[in-house]
Design an enzyme around this catalytic site. Structure first.
Site, PDB file in Angstrom:
ATOM      1  N   PRO A  95      38.981  36.042  38.111  1.00 13.08           N
ATOM      2  CA  PRO A  95      38.380  37.087  39.769  1.00 13.08           C
ATOM      3  C   PRO A  95      38.308  38.109  38.274  1.00 13.08           C
ATOM      4  O   PRO A  95      38.849  39.058  38.120  1.00 13.08           O
ATOM      5  CB  PRO A  95      40.039  36.853  39.749  1.00 13.08           C
ATOM      6  CG  PRO A  95      40.896  36.154  38.880  1.00 13.08           C
ATOM      7  CD  PRO A  95      40.401  34.979  38.390  1.00 13.08           C
ATOM      8  N   CYS A  96      37.608  38.000  37.645  1.00 16.63           N
ATOM      9  CA  CYS A  96      36.318  39.109  36.863  1.00 16.63           C
ATOM     10  C   CYS A  96      35.908  40.473  37.941  1.00 16.63           C
ATOM     11  O   CYS A  96      36.621  41.305  37.343  1.00 16.63           O
ATOM     12  CB  CYS A  96      34.835  39.076  36.394  1.00 16.63           C
ATOM     13  SG  CYS A  96      35.033  37.589  35.699  1.00 16.63           S
ATOM     14  N   HIS A  97      36.342  40.507  38.946  1.00 17.38           N
ATOM     15  CA  HIS A  97      35.702  41.614  40.107  1.00 17.38           C
ATOM     16  C   HIS A  97      37.842  42.344  40.497  1.00 17.38           C
ATOM     17  O   HIS A  97      37.583  43.478  40.643  1.00 17.38           O
ATOM     18  CB  HIS A  97      35.910  40.951  41.651  1.00 17.38           C
ATOM     19  CG  HIS A  97      36.954  40.055  42.452  1.00 17.38           C
ATOM     20  ND1 HIS A  97      36.678  38.811  42.339  1.00 17.38           N
ATOM     21  CD2 HIS A  97      38.239  40.631  43.287  1.00 17.38           C
ATOM     22  CE1 HIS A  97      38.458  38.576  43.116  1.00 17.38           C
ATOM     23  NE2 HIS A  97      38.516  39.501  43.263  1.00 17.38           N
TER      24      HIS A  97
END
Length: 105
Positions: free
Chosen positions: A58-60
């Site tokens: 979940p880099c966002h």
């Protein structure tokens, strides 16, 4: 930073990012500090951009200290909004409400 330290740093960064809860964000600087290299927040960004493993994480949920999203990644805001993250009128994440700062991972 040695090559071995860089490998460990990258592994730590990816591990930390994998633990960011749904609907929360954290900062590049927080991740760098948790990984033991507090002055390496830009390296966190590079790790997330260039590590193939990062595409499944979940880099966002990683923003800068002011709550700004990554430049050139317009979908990041949409992904965060889909998780219920609210943005302020200036376009930044409401960090008072959505910041995740674990004490110890």
């Amino acid at each position: 930073m040695t090559v071995e330290q860089a490998r460990d740093f990258n592994t730590d960064v990816l591990n930390i990012v994998s633990q960011i809860p749904f609907g929360r964000v954290t900062t590049y600087g927080t991740i760098a500090s948790l990984a033991g290299w507090p002055s390496h927040s830009r390296m966190v960004g590079r790790t997330l951009r260039y590590s193939p493993e990062a595409t499944t994480l979940p880099c966002h949920r990683v923003v800068n200290a002011e709550g700004r999203t990554a430049p050139g990644w317009s979908r990041q805001r949409t992904l965060l909004e889909e998780e219920g993250v609210i943005f302020l009128p200036n376009g930044h994440v409401d960090m008072k409400r959505f910041l995740w700062e674990p004490e110890i991972l």
